[in-house]
Design a protein around this motif. Structure first.
Motif, PDB file in Angstrom:
ATOM      1  N   ALA A  54       0.843  -1.204   0.000  1.00  0.00           N
ATOM      2  CA  ALA A  54       0.000   0.000   0.000  1.00  0.00           C
ATOM      3  C   ALA A  54       0.878   1.254   0.000  1.00  0.00           C
ATOM      4  CB  ALA A  54      -0.916  -0.013   1.224  1.00  0.00           C
ATOM      5  N   ALA A  55       1.957   1.237   0.800  1.00  0.00           N
ATOM      6  CA  ALA A  55       2.838   2.411   0.864  1.00  0.00           C
ATOM      7  C   ALA A  55       3.512   2.643  -0.486  1.00  0.00           C
ATOM      8  CB  ALA A  55       3.894   2.211   1.950  1.00  0.00           C
ATOM      9  N   ASP A  56       3.911   1.542  -1.124  1.00  0.00           N
ATOM     10  CA  ASP A  56       4.577   1.664  -2.425  1.00  0.00           C
ATOM     11  C   ASP A  56       3.616   2.243  -3.468  1.00  0.00           C
ATOM     12  OD1 ASP A  56       6.631   1.058  -4.399  1.00  0.00           O
ATOM     13  OD2 ASP A  56       5.213  -0.441  -5.116  1.00  0.00           O
ATOM     14  N   LEU A  57       2.362   1.761  -3.453  1.00  0.00           N
ATOM     15  CA  LEU A  57       1.384   2.265  -4.434  1.00  0.00           C
ATOM     16  C   LEU A  57       1.119   3.752  -4.198  1.00  0.00           C
ATOM     17  CD1 LEU A  57      -1.024  -0.812  -4.423  1.00  0.00           C
ATOM     18  CD2 LEU A  57       0.253   0.028  -6.407  1.00  0.00           C
ATOM     19  N   THR A  58       1.017   4.145  -2.925  1.00  0.00           N
ATOM     20  CA  THR A  58       0.779   5.558  -2.626  1.00  0.00           C
ATOM     21  C   THR A  58       1.961   6.405  -3.097  1.00  0.00           C
ATOM     22  OG1 THR A  58      -0.434   4.866  -0.690  1.00  0.00           O
ATOM     23  CG2 THR A  58       0.181   7.170  -0.759  1.00  0.00           C
ATOM     24  N   ALA A  59       3.179   5.901  -2.854  1.00  0.00           N
ATOM     25  CA  ALA A  59       4.364   6.667  -3.256  1.00  0.00           C
ATOM     26  C   ALA A  59       4.417   6.823  -4.770  1.00  0.00           C
ATOM     27  CB  ALA A  59       5.626   5.957  -2.760  1.00  0.00           C
ATOM     28  N   ARG A  60       4.082   5.727  -5.482  1.00  0.00           N
ATOM     29  CA  ARG A  60       4.082   5.809  -6.937  1.00  0.00           C
ATOM     30  C   ARG A  60       3.030   6.812  -7.425  1.00  0.00           C
ATOM     31  NH1 ARG A  60       5.564   1.168 -10.100  1.00  0.00           N
ATOM     32  NH2 ARG A  60       7.111   0.035  -8.952  1.00  0.00           N
ATOM     33  N   GLY A  61       1.882   6.815  -6.734  1.00  0.00           N
ATOM     34  CA  GLY A  61       0.812   7.750  -7.094  1.00  0.00           C
ATOM     35  C   GLY A  61       1.286   9.185  -6.933  1.00  0.00           C
ATOM     36  N   ASN A  62       1.974   9.468  -5.802  1.00  0.00           N
ATOM     37  CA  ASN A  62       2.459  10.834  -5.565  1.00  0.00           C
ATOM     38  C   ASN A  62       3.409  11.263  -6.663  1.00  0.00           C
ATOM     39  OD1 ASN A  62       0.977  10.980  -3.264  1.00  0.00           O
ATOM     40  ND2 ASN A  62       2.673  10.414  -1.900  1.00  0.00           N
ATOM     41  N   LEU A  63       4.220  10.316  -7.105  1.00  0.00           N
ATOM     42  CA  LEU A  63       5.178  10.634  -8.173  1.00  0.00           C
ATOM     43  C   LEU A  63       4.473  10.893  -9.493  1.00  0.00           C
ATOM     44  CD1 LEU A  63       8.221   8.192  -7.972  1.00  0.00           C
ATOM     45  CD2 LEU A  63       8.244  10.681  -7.987  1.00  0.00           C
ATOM     46  N   ALA A  64       3.463  10.030  -9.785  1.00  0.00           N
ATOM     47  CA  ALA A  64       2.813  10.100 -11.104  1.00  0.00           C
ATOM     48  C   ALA A  64       1.876  11.296 -11.216  1.00  0.00           C
ATOM     49  CB  ALA A  64       2.053   8.802 -11.366  1.00  0.00           C
ATOM     50  N   GLY A  65       1.113  11.595 -10.158  1.00  0.00           N
ATOM     51  CA  GLY A  65       0.142  12.683 -10.202  1.00  0.00           C
ATOM     52  C   GLY A  65      -1.005  12.359 -11.151  1.00  0.00           C
ATOM     53  N   GLY A  66      -1.944  13.298 -11.289  1.00  0.00           N
ATOM     54  CA  GLY A  66      -3.043  13.192 -12.266  1.00  0.00           C
ATOM     55  C   GLY A  66      -3.910  11.960 -12.090  1.00  0.00           C
ATOM     56  N   GLU A  67      -4.400  11.468 -13.243  1.00  0.00           N
ATOM     57  CA  GLU A  67      -5.324  10.328 -13.219  1.00  0.00           C
ATOM     58  C   GLU A  67      -4.658   9.086 -12.646  1.00  0.00           C
ATOM     59  OE1 GLU A  67      -7.406   9.388 -16.949  1.00  0.00           O
ATOM     60  OE2 GLU A  67      -7.359  11.534 -17.316  1.00  0.00           O
ATOM     61  N   ALA A  68      -3.379   8.909 -12.954  1.00  0.00           N
ATOM     62  CA  ALA A  68      -2.673   7.713 -12.485  1.00  0.00           C
ATOM     63  C   ALA A  68      -2.667   7.687 -10.960  1.00  0.00           C
ATOM     64  CB  ALA A  68      -1.250   7.703 -13.021  1.00  0.00           C
ATOM     65  N   ALA A  70      -4.937   8.813  -8.908  1.00  0.00           N
ATOM     66  CA  ALA A  70      -6.232   8.373  -8.389  1.00  0.00           C
ATOM     67  C   ALA A  70      -6.326   6.846  -8.450  1.00  0.00           C
ATOM     68  CB  ALA A  70      -7.350   9.016  -9.203  1.00  0.00           C
ATOM     69  N   VAL A  71      -5.865   6.261  -9.567  1.00  0.00           N
ATOM     70  CA  VAL A  71      -5.943   4.801  -9.714  1.00  0.00           C
ATOM     71  C   VAL A  71      -5.053   4.118  -8.677  1.00  0.00           C
ATOM     72  CG1 VAL A  71      -5.405   2.877 -11.268  1.00  0.00           C
ATOM     73  CG2 VAL A  71      -6.466   4.959 -12.185  1.00  0.00           C
ATOM     74  N   LEU A  72      -3.832   4.634  -8.521  1.00  0.00           N
ATOM     75  CA  LEU A  72      -2.894   3.996  -7.588  1.00  0.00           C
ATOM     76  C   LEU A  72      -3.365   4.130  -6.145  1.00  0.00           C
ATOM     77  CD1 LEU A  72       0.310   5.103  -9.472  1.00  0.00           C
ATOM     78  CD2 LEU A  72      -0.347   2.743  -9.036  1.00  0.00           C
ATOM     79  N   GLU A  73      -3.968   5.266  -5.820  1.00  0.00           N
ATOM     80  CA  GLU A  73      -4.472   5.423  -4.450  1.00  0.00           C
ATOM     81  C   GLU A  73      -5.636   4.473  -4.185  1.00  0.00           C
ATOM     82  OE1 GLU A  73      -5.072   9.582  -3.787  1.00  0.00           O
ATOM     83  OE2 GLU A  73      -2.968   9.838  -3.242  1.00  0.00           O
ATOM     84  N   ALA A  74      -6.484   4.313  -5.218  1.00  0.00           N
ATOM     85  CA  ALA A  74      -7.598   3.368  -5.061  1.00  0.00           C
ATOM     86  C   ALA A  74      -7.048   1.965  -4.840  1.00  0.00           C
ATOM     87  CB  ALA A  74      -8.498   3.408  -6.290  1.00  0.00           C
ATOM     88  N   GLN A  75      -5.957   1.651  -5.525  1.00  0.00           N
ATOM     89  CA  GLN A  75      -5.345   0.322  -5.345  1.00  0.00           C
ATOM     90  C   GLN A  75      -4.748   0.171  -3.944  1.00  0.00           C
ATOM     91  OE1 GLN A  75      -2.791   0.004  -8.961  1.00  0.00           O
ATOM     92  NE2 GLN A  75      -3.773  -1.989  -9.103  1.00  0.00           N
ATOM     93  N   ALA A  76      -4.138   1.267  -3.444  1.00  0.00           N
ATOM     94  CA  ALA A  76      -3.573   1.209  -2.094  1.00  0.00           C
ATOM     95  C   ALA A  76      -4.685   0.933  -1.083  1.00  0.00           C
ATOM     96  CB  ALA A  76      -2.860   2.520  -1.775  1.00  0.00           C
ATOM     97  N   MET A  77      -5.869   1.522  -1.332  1.00  0.00           N
ATOM     98  CA  MET A  77      -6.998   1.285  -0.415  1.00  0.00           C
ATOM     99  C   MET A  77      -7.494  -0.149  -0.517  1.00  0.00           C
ATOM    100  SD  MET A  77      -9.014   4.871  -0.599  1.00  0.00           S
ATOM    101  CE  MET A  77     -10.437   4.302   0.321  1.00  0.00           C
ATOM    102  N   MET A  78      -7.506  -0.670  -1.741  1.00  0.00           N
ATOM    103  CA  MET A  78      -7.918  -2.080  -1.906  1.00  0.00           C
ATOM    104  C   MET A  78      -7.007  -2.983  -1.081  1.00  0.00           C
ATOM    105  SD  MET A  78      -8.361  -2.777  -5.947  1.00  0.00           S
ATOM    106  CE  MET A  78      -9.665  -2.034  -6.912  1.00  0.00           C
ATOM    107  N   ALA A  79      -5.693  -2.705  -1.151  1.00  0.00           N
ATOM    108  CA  ALA A  79      -4.721  -3.554  -0.453  1.00  0.00           C
ATOM    109  C   ALA A  79      -5.020  -3.581   1.037  1.00  0.00           C
ATOM    110  CB  ALA A  79      -3.306  -3.036  -0.701  1.00  0.00           C
ATOM    111  N   GLN A  80      -5.503  -2.435   1.563  1.00  0.00           N
ATOM    112  CA  GLN A  80      -5.697  -2.346   3.020  1.00  0.00           C
ATOM    113  C   GLN A  80      -7.148  -2.561   3.448  1.00  0.00           C
ATOM    114  OE1 GLN A  80      -3.763   1.524   2.917  1.00  0.00           O
ATOM    115  NE2 GLN A  80      -2.549   0.841   4.658  1.00  0.00           N
ATOM    116  N   ASP A  81      -7.977  -3.017   2.522  1.00  0.00           N
ATOM    117  CA  ASP A  81      -9.385  -3.219   2.844  1.00  0.00           C
ATOM    118  C   ASP A  81      -9.508  -4.076   4.114  1.00  0.00           C
ATOM    119  OD1 ASP A  81     -12.292  -3.436   1.135  1.00  0.00           O
ATOM    120  OD2 ASP A  81     -11.944  -4.856   2.780  1.00  0.00           O
TER     121      ASP A  81
END
Ligand code: PEP
Ligand code: MG
Length: 556
Positions: A54-68, A70-81
């Motif tokens: 989850a931390a890795d996906l969030t970090a990648r999201g911060n780097l990518a910005g934009g639409e990507a 949002a997708v990566l953050e949603a994935q980080a949330m899925m991981a921690q469901d």
């Protein structure tokens, strides 16, 4: 110890760096039982892996910005469901390993999502990616997809599909090595587009240990494992010498006696334009627009998004020629919302123009976007369709272009032998031909371009392929129209001379190949090229054709 392996060199230059494997889909972990006293430790491992992913996906999201993001953050949330985590811990408590518990818990959740309406079903691929990441971390194997590395590396993979590589950071990839693929596979095309050395069809590539130092010579097809300092220096010197010789060749493409052959660039989008301009491309001979569609496999890009991308490319060649290929989806470039999922032979199914004729709205949007993007620009816009089989296909495409009010030349790609055999009939409907020799070889020899084992048959020097090129070029000449080559055949400096001798009127290739082809053409007259072409066609194998052309051109 230094070892030498040999594959097929498909993109010139030398790359020296450590092996990083493209992570493949995670295998199903074995369903073995653990003793009850291990449960707590396994639960801890599972929690840690989930948090790290989850931390890795969030970090990648911060780097990518934009639409990507949002997708990566949603994935980080899925991981921690929380419900998923409870299920994982419950499965471990009754004897599962952490990796097996994650695998099974996600499978149950996946089924729920898949049956929960269109929107949630669309998230299944994202969920699978999260599961693969957690399982990979627990198993200690590379993460699926592009390697996580901050240091430059040589990317090693079984093969690379365009979708796999959309996230590659070109500043980190020193070169490519693949086990599968041939000279026309997408790995080869992508390597040339990025201008990095590449070797494909290398037996045993998948077994190279992660982190091994290798030297890749994309000109000879050799790969040296653990190269000595002496070998590294020798390879680097040879590569620098070749680069210096090339830098000396500039200007438009022409034979030694001044027969002009425009050298154009193959691009995948605005990001490739700078390299094309720098290499002295006289325009674009193939704009593969499907790369615009790969960002989102569920929807076509909006008209506005397309206009912006097309305009950026058109503006880069103000007085030049830009040949845009409409969407070529299907086969090795499937798109979820367009490509039928259940075809037994996708390469022989609904792909290329066939897909667009089945989805006229997608074609219309693309043509309208092109018309709007070109408005007010002096550029010579040409638009062509992939996978044209016959005159009816060519007519349907030309009609769609006219209906969209497109002020451009309309053309057909020759990728199917029937179009080459009946090129004059196709030319009744369109104004130019462009030979897609990658697919033309695939369909002429019944040899899948993604399968390394049949790479012998994808060799563009095959005389049967040269015959089809000649037929198309002769038909275009008889009709007073042009016939270029935009398949990978055009990027082979020697073959470029033969193609010129066969009568093709322009050559389009990855930008990095342009200087090599320019320098080679400039060495020979048109008459020499014609003699080399005749000698190659008279041969019975690709190898003999290459040797025969070489003999003519070196005056043996
Ligand atoms: C070809 O087939 O030669 C071609 C240029 O198209 P693509 O490689 O994109 O299929
Ligand atoms: Mg093609």
């Amino acid at each position: 110890m230094e070892t030498t392996l040999r594959g097929v060199g498909v993109s010139h230059g030398v790359a020296i760096g450590e092996v990083r494997h493209m992570g493949t889909a995670v295998l199903e972990p074995p369903a073995k039982q653990i003793p009850a006293e291990d449960a707590e430790r396994e639960q801890g491992r599972a929690r840690k892996a989930v948090e790290a992913v989850a931390a890795d996906l969030t970090a990648r999201g911060n780097l990518a910005g934009g639409e990507a993001q949002a997708v990566l953050e949603a994935q980080a949330m899925m991981a921690q469901d929380p419900e998923l985590l409870v299920d994982v811990e419950r499965r471990i408590a009754v004897g599962s390993t952490a990796e097996r518990a994650v695998y099974d818990a996600f499978a149950a959740y996946r089924e729920l999502l898949a049956n929960a309406g269109e929107y949630l079903a669309g998230r299944v691929a994202d969920l699978d990616d999260v599961r693969n990441r957690i399982v990979a971390r627990l198993l200690g194997v590379p993460m699926p997809g592009v390697p996580d590395s901050d240091e430059p590396y040589v990317l090693v993979a079984r093969d690379l599909a365009p979708a796999d590589t959309a996230l590659l950071d070109p500043t980190l990839v020193l070169g490519f090595v693949t086990e599968e693929g041939g000279p026309t596979s997408h790995s080869a095309i992508l390597a040339r587009a990025l201008g990095v050395p590449a070797v494909v069809a290398l037996p045993g590539a998948s077994e190279l240990a992660e982190g091994t130092l290798i030297a890749v010579d994309g000109s000879t097809g050799e790969v040296f494992l653990n190269p000595s300092e002496e070998k590294k220096a020798q390879l680097e010197a040879a590569s620098a010498e070749r680069r210096a010789a090339l830098a000396a060749s500039t200007g438009p493409g022409a034979t030694a006696d001044g027969h002009t052959v425009p050298l154009l660039a193959n691009i995948g989008g605005p990001a490739d334009v700078a390299a094309a301009v720098e290499a002295g491309a006289e325009g674009v001979g193939l704009f593969r627009t499907e790369f615009l569609f790969l960002d989102d496999s569920k929807n076509a890009p909006s008209e506005e998004k397309q206009i912006t991308a097309y305009r950026q490319v058109l503006e880069a060649f103000p007085e030049g020629r830009v040949v845009v290929r409409v969407l070529d989806a299907g086969a090795d470039k499937p798109l979820d919302f367009l490509t039928p999922a259940d075809e037994p032979n996708p390469a022989l199914g609904v792909r290329g123009l066939r897909t667009l004729l089945d989805h006229p709205a997608v074609l219309r949007t693309q043509l309208t976007a092109l018309a709007k993007a070109a408005e007010g620009l002096p550029v010579h816009l040409e638009v062509m369709a992939p996978m044209v089989a016959d005159r009816a296909d060519a007519r349907a495409f030309a009609e769609a272009c006219r209906e969209a009010g497109l002020r451009a030349k309309f053309g057909a790609m020759v990728e199917i032998p029937s179009a080459a055999l009946r090129a004059r009939s196709v030319l009744r409907e369109v104004e130019f031909l462009s030979l897609g020799t990658n697919d033309l070889a695939q369909y002429t020899f019944a040899a899948d371009r993604q399968v390394g084992a049949v790479s012998r048959l994808q060799d563009p020097w095959q005389p049967a392929l040269l015959d089809l090129v000649a037929l198309s070029a002769e038909a275009a000449k008889a009709e007073g129209k042009s016939c270029g080559v935009c398949g990978e055949a055009a990027s082979d400096p020697l073959l470029a001379c033969v193609l010129t001798g066969l009568g093709v009127t322009s050559l389009s290739m990855g930008a990095a190949s342009i200087p090599y082809v320019r320098a080679s053409l400039a060495k020979f007259t048109l008459a020499q090229c014609e003699r080399a072409a005749a000698a190659a066609r008279a041969a019975d194998s690709a190898e003999d054709a290459r040797a025969a052309a070489q003999a003519v051109l070196s005056g043996e």
